[in-house]
Scaffold this active site. Structure first.
Site, short mmCIF file in Angstrom:
data_model
loop_
_atom_site.label_atom_id
_atom_site.label_comp_id
_atom_site.label_asym_id
_atom_site.label_seq_id
_atom_site.Cartn_x
_atom_site.Cartn_y
_atom_site.Cartn_z
N GLY A 140 0.82 -1.21 0.00
CA GLY A 140 0.00 0.00 0.00
C GLY A 140 0.85 1.26 0.00
N PHE A 208 -4.70 0.55 8.50
CA PHE A 208 -5.52 -0.53 7.94
C PHE A 208 -6.11 -0.19 6.56
CE2 PHE A 208 -9.87 -2.38 7.76
CZ PHE A 208 -9.56 -3.72 7.83
N SER A 211 -3.04 -0.27 3.78
CA SER A 211 -1.90 -1.19 3.79
C SER A 211 -2.37 -2.59 3.45
CB SER A 211 -1.20 -1.15 5.16
OG SER A 211 -2.12 -1.41 6.19
N GLY A 223 -1.60 -4.94 14.91
CA GLY A 223 -2.88 -4.21 14.87
C GLY A 223 -3.40 -3.94 16.27
N LEU A 273 13.76 -10.88 0.47
CA LEU A 273 13.91 -12.31 0.20
C LEU A 273 13.01 -12.80 -0.93
CD1 LEU A 273 14.23 -13.62 3.88
CD2 LEU A 273 16.06 -13.41 2.18
N TYR A 477 4.42 3.79 22.68
CA TYR A 477 4.27 4.50 21.41
C TYR A 477 4.36 6.00 21.71
CZ TYR A 477 2.00 5.37 16.86
OH TYR A 477 1.71 5.76 15.57
P1 FAD Z 1 4.53 -0.97 1.82
O1 FAD Z 1 4.70 0.30 2.53
O2 FAD Z 1 4.10 -0.93 0.42
O3 FAD Z 1 5.90 -1.79 1.90
C1 FAD Z 1 6.59 -1.93 3.11
C2 FAD Z 1 7.75 -2.90 2.92
O4 FAD Z 1 7.27 -4.21 2.67
C3 FAD Z 1 8.65 -2.56 1.72
O5 FAD Z 1 9.96 -2.94 2.02
C4 FAD Z 1 8.10 -3.43 0.62
O6 FAD Z 1 9.07 -3.73 -0.35
C5 FAD Z 1 7.69 -4.67 1.39
N1 FAD Z 1 6.55 -5.37 0.80
C6 FAD Z 1 5.29 -4.89 0.61
N2 FAD Z 1 4.53 -5.85 0.05
C7 FAD Z 1 5.31 -6.92 -0.14
C8 FAD Z 1 5.12 -8.22 -0.71
N3 FAD Z 1 3.95 -8.59 -1.19
N4 FAD Z 1 6.19 -9.05 -0.76
C9 FAD Z 1 7.39 -8.71 -0.26
N5 FAD Z 1 7.63 -7.51 0.29
C10 FAD Z 1 6.61 -6.63 0.34
N6 FAD Z 1 2.09 -0.32 11.18
C11 FAD Z 1 1.62 -1.19 12.09
O7 FAD Z 1 2.11 -2.30 12.17
N7 FAD Z 1 0.62 -0.85 12.94
C12 FAD Z 1 0.02 0.35 12.89
O8 FAD Z 1 -0.91 0.62 13.65
C13 FAD Z 1 0.48 1.29 11.92
N8 FAD Z 1 -0.08 2.51 11.81
C14 FAD Z 1 0.37 3.39 10.86
C15 FAD Z 1 -0.25 4.63 10.75
C16 FAD Z 1 0.18 5.52 9.78
C17 FAD Z 1 -0.46 6.86 9.67
C18 FAD Z 1 1.22 5.17 8.89
C19 FAD Z 1 1.68 6.12 7.84
C20 FAD Z 1 1.83 3.94 8.99
C21 FAD Z 1 1.42 3.04 9.98
N9 FAD Z 1 2.00 1.78 10.12
C22 FAD Z 1 1.54 0.89 11.05
C23 FAD Z 1 3.12 1.39 9.23
C24 FAD Z 1 2.68 0.69 7.93
O9 FAD Z 1 1.33 0.87 7.67
C25 FAD Z 1 3.05 -0.77 8.02
O10 FAD Z 1 4.45 -0.87 7.97
C26 FAD Z 1 2.42 -1.66 6.94
O11 FAD Z 1 2.58 -2.99 7.35
C27 FAD Z 1 3.01 -1.49 5.56
O12 FAD Z 1 2.19 -2.19 4.64
P2 FAD Z 1 2.08 -1.73 3.12
O13 FAD Z 1 1.21 -2.69 2.43
O14 FAD Z 1 1.71 -0.31 3.04
O15 FAD Z 1 3.59 -1.95 2.66
#
Ligand code: FAD
Length: 555
Positions: A140, A208, A211, A223, A273, A477
């Site tokens: 996301g 949520f 992402s 979460g 990986l 946090y």
């Molecule tokens: P991306 O941002 O697109 O990617 C993150 C990393 O994962 C990158 O290195 C990417 O290469 C890798 N990746 C993504 N998809 C894959 C795939 N299919 N295969 C292999 N590698 C992959 N995190 C929490 O855990 N809890 C929270 O409550 C939380 N709240 C947040 C609130 C805000 C406002 C923001 C901005 C962020 C928050 N986060 C939170 C952080 C973020 O949402 C998490 O890190 C989330 O898990 C990232 O998911 P994404 O799909 O957006 O991944």
């Protein structure tokens, strides 16, 4: 750009047209003025960034390579368009937002590709490796650890592999409560599909709405209801990961002793990986009852001790959370305009009761505890918790504030963009530590932030809450804010670095759930030891000798 994948704003959080407003929260402006010296009535708000002002590095992808990708996924699902490449350049960390608003894009992916299924992912990966290109999986784009950006010095073609078209719940093994989910499914996608047959994943990070399940696994996400459902590390049981030439398959098992856990190696691997294409997650029946009750404690110490007592007790709430006095003050200040009975309760009756108990209103701490399950189960859990709260000097104030908290939790991320518009930073750092260290970590972080603010010469703000309880400890946090002076990123580094250093200096981890990326990598050795870093480096180098998968992240 493929028209089936919806992206966030290129310059900020969330959907176009949605933002933070303080006009309906009368206490907000005075609070901000007092705590960080920013007058929201007179400060000039920056206009929305214009894409035309950006200097986007040109794509260097060879035409033949782009054609080969188009041959795999179709012309409509591969793009070298500037806007599409900018969307895939960064995540949503404060550093990312400052850079993108400030026209600081040193390197963008050269081409973005949107495969439809695992077979297409395999072909894209194989084509990219054969062409000696770099592959950065994109979920996301919500990470805040600097996990996505291509390295500025990268001379090879960089492919952003967006999983956004792969978002189906493939199958549910209803006997075991195991759901196969395509890695690009975002929270609302997968929860709607699960809910339609009575299931829930129970994983609700604050991000949520934007992402993906693959991103959650790749960053070891947590979460809000982790006390009941576990972190994604517990929830993700089976994995399919596309690697050069073949798929790494980990069947969903309740537990296994087959050597060091490869599943754990993929968890938190941040794309290094391979590309996660499918995750089999533990799902649960949508609970009959789900509620969040609010409590107050006279002090932070009492709140923390109560959370520990709950974690040691027979009670099994879904959420345990307590804000320190600063965060409690912030929550009060950001409440919407109240009227009638609710105004009387919040502003007159409650303070009167607290004063009668001898509480100092500047020290009170607000707590939310969630209960889920059958009506009888939720009621019983609450009874157990109520007794613990009482024993630790706290008091319950009902379900109203919990409902409000639950409703507004996905709106809070928009606040950061609003503060940036007003020339201020608002960001977070989070950690986990044993119960015995939590107060020490909390105080050390406050002291470190105050010292950093003094260094920059600003009045800064910091607040904190405890959430995600475990048997041995919990997550702390922190949210911090200050008005930028002359050099936003170096001022931000001064504060952020001080906080991260205070974590490792006080036996806390560099991140409980945001991952390592580039942002937290400088402290990895202090977190897992130099031998730990050697093992990780060896893993990445041997599993990906050509450094094709998201190089230079984590280590
Ligand atoms: P991306 O941002 O697109 O990617 C993150 C990393 O994962 C990158 O290195 C990417 O290469 C890798 N990746 C993504 N998809 C894959 C795939 N299919 N295969 C292999 N590698 C992959 N995190 C929490 O855990 N809890 C929270 O409550 C939380 N709240 C947040 C609130 C805000 C406002 C923001 C901005 C962020 C928050 N986060 C939170 C952080 C973020 O949402 C998490 O890190 C989330 O898990 C990232 O998911 P994404 O799909 O957006 O991944």
């Amino acid at each position: 750009m493929t028209d089936t994948v919806k992206h966030m704003k290129w310059w900020g959080w969330g959907n176009d047209g949605v933002g933070f407003h303080h006009e309906d929260k009368p206490g907000f402006a005075p609070f901000v003025a007092e705590k960080v010296g920013l007058d929201l009535h007179t400060a000039e708000r920056a206009v929305e960034p214009s894409f035309d002002d950006l200097d986007v590095p040109a794509s260097t992808a060879p035409e033949a390579f782009v054609s080969a990708l188009a041959g795999i996924v179709g012309d409509d699902h591969v793009s070298v368009d500037d806007l599409v490449r900018v969307i895939h350049t960064y995540g949503k960390s404060l550093r990312d937002l400052v850079r993108i608003r400030g026209n600081q894009i040193l390197r963008s992916p050269d081409v973005v590709v949107y495969p439809a299924d695992e077979a297409e992912v395999q072909q894209v990966v194989d084509a990219a490796v054969a062409a000696d290109a770099v592959i950065i999986p994109f979920g996301g784009g919500s990470n805040i650890a600097g996990s996505l950006e291509p390295m500025p010095a990268e001379t090879r073609t960089v492919v952003s592999l967006d999983l956004g078209r792969m978002r189906a719940v493939v199958d549910i093994d209803t006997d075991s409560g195991l759901a196969r989910i395509q890695a690009g499914a975002q929270g609302p996608d997968l929860e709607a599909q699960l809910n339609s047959t009575g299931w829930t994943i129970g994983h609700f990070p604050d991000s949520f709405t934007h992402s993906t399940v693959g991103g959650w696994v790749a960053t070891r996400s947590t979460g809000m209801q982790s006390d009941k459902y576990g972190d994604i590390a517990d929830i993700a049981r089976g994995l399919r990961v596309v690697r050069p030439g073949d798929v790494l398959v980990l069947r969903p098992l309740p537990s296994t002793s087959s050597g060091p856990s490869v599943r754990e190696m993929i968890l938190g691997s941040e794309g290094r990986l391979g590309v996660i294409t499918e995750v089999t997650v533990q799902v649960h029946r949508v609970p009959e009852k789900r509620n969040i009750f609010a409590y107050f404690f006279p002090t932070w110490e009492a709140g923390i001790t109560a959370m520990q007592a709950i974690s040691e007790s027979d009670a099994s709430p879904s959420i345990t959370r307590v804000s320190d006095a600063h965060e409690t003050g912030f929550t009060m200040a950001t409440s919407k305009t109240r009227s009638g009975f609710s105004k009387f309760t919040a502003e007159t009756a409650l303070p009167r009761i607290m004063k009668a108990k001898g509480w100092d209103l500047d020290k009170i701490c607000l707590s939310f505890i969630g209960y889920e399950g059958s009506t009888a189960h939720a009621k019983h859990q609450k009874k157990l918790v109520d007794a613990i709260v009482k024993k630790h000097g706290g008091m319950g104030v009902g379900e109203g504030p919990g409902l409000l908290y639950d409703q507004k939790k996905f709106d809070t991320p928009y606040l950061r963009d609003f503060l940036l518009d007003m020339g201020a930073a608002g960001d977070v750092s989070e950690t986990a530590a044993p119960w015995s260290k939590l107060l020490q970590v909390h105080d050390a972080v406050y002291a470190a932030a105050d010292k950093a603010y003094a260094e920059i010469g600003v009045t800064g703000w910091i607040m904190s809450h405890l959430s995600h309880s475990y048997h041995s400890g919990a997550c702390l946090y922190f949210t911090f804010a200050f008005v930028f002076q002359d050099d936003p990123l170096s001022e931000y580094d001064t504060v952020k670095n001080a906080i991260q250093q205070a974590f490792v200096d006080n036996d806390a981890t560099i991140s409980h759930h945001h991952g390592v990326g580039r942002e937290h990598a400088p402290w990895l050795e202090e977190d897992i030891s130099s031998e730990g870093v050697k093992v990780l480096t060896a893993l990445f180098e041997s599993a990906d000798p050509g450094a094709h998968f998201n190089p230079d992240k984590v280590v």
